[in-house]
Design a protein around this motif. Structure first.
Motif, mmCIF file in Angstrom:
data_model
loop_
_atom_site.group_PDB
_atom_site.id
_atom_site.type_symbol
_atom_site.label_atom_id
_atom_site.label_comp_id
_atom_site.label_asym_id
_atom_site.label_seq_id
_atom_site.Cartn_x
_atom_site.Cartn_y
_atom_site.Cartn_z
ATOM 1 N N PHE A 241 0.831 -1.197 0.000
ATOM 2 C CA PHE A 241 0.000 0.000 0.000
ATOM 3 C C PHE A 241 0.872 1.256 0.000
ATOM 4 N N ALA A 242 1.937 1.215 0.834
ATOM 5 C CA ALA A 242 2.851 2.367 0.870
ATOM 6 C C ALA A 242 3.519 2.546 -0.488
ATOM 7 N N ALA A 243 3.964 1.415 -1.067
ATOM 8 C CA ALA A 243 4.600 1.480 -2.387
ATOM 9 C C ALA A 243 3.617 2.003 -3.418
ATOM 10 N N CYS A 244 2.372 1.613 -3.253
ATOM 11 C CA CYS A 244 1.323 1.994 -4.189
ATOM 12 C C CYS A 244 1.158 3.513 -4.215
ATOM 13 N N ILE A 245 1.182 4.150 -3.053
ATOM 14 C CA ILE A 245 1.008 5.603 -2.982
ATOM 15 C C ILE A 245 2.154 6.291 -3.708
ATOM 16 N N ALA A 246 3.387 5.783 -3.440
ATOM 17 C CA ALA A 246 4.550 6.388 -4.111
ATOM 18 C C ALA A 246 4.434 6.224 -5.623
ATOM 19 N N LEU A 247 4.053 5.006 -6.032
ATOM 20 C CA LEU A 247 3.972 4.737 -7.480
ATOM 21 C C LEU A 247 2.797 5.486 -8.128
ATOM 22 N N MET A 248 1.753 5.752 -7.349
ATOM 23 C CA MET A 248 0.616 6.532 -7.863
ATOM 24 C C MET A 248 1.078 7.935 -8.253
ATOM 25 N N ILE A 249 1.873 8.501 -7.317
ATOM 26 C CA ILE A 249 2.388 9.853 -7.589
ATOM 27 C C ILE A 249 3.249 9.814 -8.845
ATOM 28 N N PHE A 250 4.094 8.773 -8.894
ATOM 29 C CA PHE A 250 4.952 8.607 -10.071
ATOM 30 C C PHE A 250 4.095 8.481 -11.343
ATOM 31 N N GLY A 251 3.040 7.655 -11.267
ATOM 32 C CA GLY A 251 2.164 7.425 -12.421
ATOM 33 C C GLY A 251 1.498 8.718 -12.890
ATOM 34 N N ILE A 252 1.057 9.519 -11.904
ATOM 35 C CA ILE A 252 0.354 10.756 -12.259
ATOM 36 C C ILE A 252 1.328 11.764 -12.882
ATOM 37 N N VAL A 253 2.555 11.811 -12.328
ATOM 38 C CA VAL A 253 3.578 12.721 -12.880
ATOM 39 C C VAL A 253 3.880 12.337 -14.326
ATOM 40 N N VAL A 254 4.080 11.054 -14.554
ATOM 41 C CA VAL A 254 4.395 10.588 -15.919
ATOM 42 C C VAL A 254 3.224 10.906 -16.853
ATOM 43 N N TYR A 255 2.013 10.716 -16.336
ATOM 44 C CA TYR A 255 0.811 10.964 -17.141
ATOM 45 C C TYR A 255 0.723 12.436 -17.529
ATOM 46 N N SER A 256 0.991 13.314 -16.511
ATOM 47 C CA SER A 256 0.846 14.739 -16.799
ATOM 48 C C SER A 256 1.940 15.231 -17.737
#
Ligand code: UDP
Ligand code: MG
Length: 326
Positions: A241-256
């Motif tokens: 879950f912790a990794a997921c939050i970090a990767l979510m931020i990463f995913g959103i940055v890459v998306y934007s």
């Protein structure tokens, strides 16, 4: 109360080679005690002539009883059978291979009676006759078990021990399928002492504990006393879950930044989130399974040693002690 003072339970699996030496040493040691006794030899489904030899020896040694299990059920199961069938006021369990010296039984019985103890552990003070591998795996095992079950577990105490009838009766009503007595007995909290002895060489034959059986015993020991393996899912879930939050931020940055193929971000996030949630739910289930397991084991949560209002109050019991240690 039966008239037999001492029962000696000896589990045996393919021990034909050691039986003559065992009889030769165990019999004088027990005859010398001056109390009535029985030897409960449990043949754990041997494929050799163990049962036959025991039976033949029983003709000239009336105190020798033979109990034959239908198939090989393992050391602890054979011990269970012996405990259930024994009649003595005291019950000693001992290996068949003379690694536990039968002469120590006298000292155990004496210690228990003198100090009013319910349990006396035979503690190996010297394992130099064991192999390097055995010594080190055993050392690691006892260290781990003391951490899991508590400091009451004496290290280097295997299955050479003396129990009072009261302890045996408590053990007999426990519904556990895979008991590990060296941990179960200390966890019951009876007053106990220790007698040190030097572990001898196996008198004849070979070890009946191949690596496979050692691993099975270690796993039974861990699973009987700890829900830690069930909690692994909870911990993995939390980490995911912790990794997921970090990767979510990463995913959103890459998306934007617009550098991804369409659909990647949503798929990536969904996989992360779902697997974390699944692991946490598994862990939750595990927590309840652990509670069910504990209930099914039905171990006593307390054990009253003394009640001044009892009809016939027994003598004030000794403190929980290792007074017999020497
Ligand atoms: N034993 C048994 N059933 C088994 C394995 C072992 O009853 O499946 C008995 C064996 O005959 C012996 C005792 O358990 O009396 C301890 O076994 P062993 O001496 O081979 O173990 P080690 O001393 O090598 O750890
Ligand atoms: Mg042995």
């Amino acid at each position: 109360m039966s008239s037999i003072v001492l029962s000696v339970v000896v589990p045996m699996y393919n021990e034909e080679a050691v039986i003559p030496a065992l009889v030769e040493r165990l019999r004088p040691a027990l005859d010398g005690l001056g109390v009535s006794y029985e030897v409960v030899a449990v043949d754990d489904g041997s494929a050799d002539r163990t049962a036959q030899l025991l039976f033949e020896n029983g003709r000239t040694w009336p105190e020798l009883r033979l109990i034959k299990l239908r198939h090989n059920s393992g050391h602890q199961a054979a011990l269970t059978a012996g405990l259930h069938r024994s009649l003595g006021e005291w019950v000693v369990s001992i290996d068949a291979d003379l690694q536990d010296p039968p002469e120590t039984i006298a000292e155990m019985l004496h210690t228990a009676q003198e100090h009013g103890l319910d349990v006396v552990y035979g503690v190996r003070s010297d394992r130099s006759t064991d192999t390097f591998f055995k010594r080190h795996t055993a050392g690691a095992y006892y260290k781990l078990m003391r951490r899991m079950v508590g400091a009451d577990v004496p290290s280097q105490a295997g299955d050479f021990r003396l129990l009072s009838r009261e302890v045996v009766d408590v053990l007999k009503v426990l519904p556990e399928r895979t008991p590990v007595y060296r941990l179960l007995v200390p966890s019951l909290g009876f007053s106990s002492g220790k007698v040190a002895y030097a572990r001898e060489k196996r008198a004849a034959g070979e070890t009946k504990y191949p690596l496979r059986k050692m691993v099975a015993l270690a796993w039974d020991s861990a699973a009987n006393f700890s829900a830690a393996p069930l909690r692994i899912a909870t911990w993995l879930g939390a980490i995911a879950f912790a990794a997921c939050i970090a990767l979510m931020i990463f995913g959103i940055v890459v998306y934007s930044n617009g550098t991804v193929i369409p659909g990647w971000t949503s798929l990536f996030l969904a996989v992360l989130l779902l697997s974390a949630v699944q692991l946490i739910c598994l862990g939750l289930l595990g927590e309840y399974v652990a509670r069910i397991y504990k209930t099914v084991q039905n171990r006593p949560t307390f054990h009253i040693g003394f009640d001044s209002a009892a009809a016939e109050p027994p003598a004030i019991p000794q403190q929980r002690t290792a007074a017999g240690a020497r």
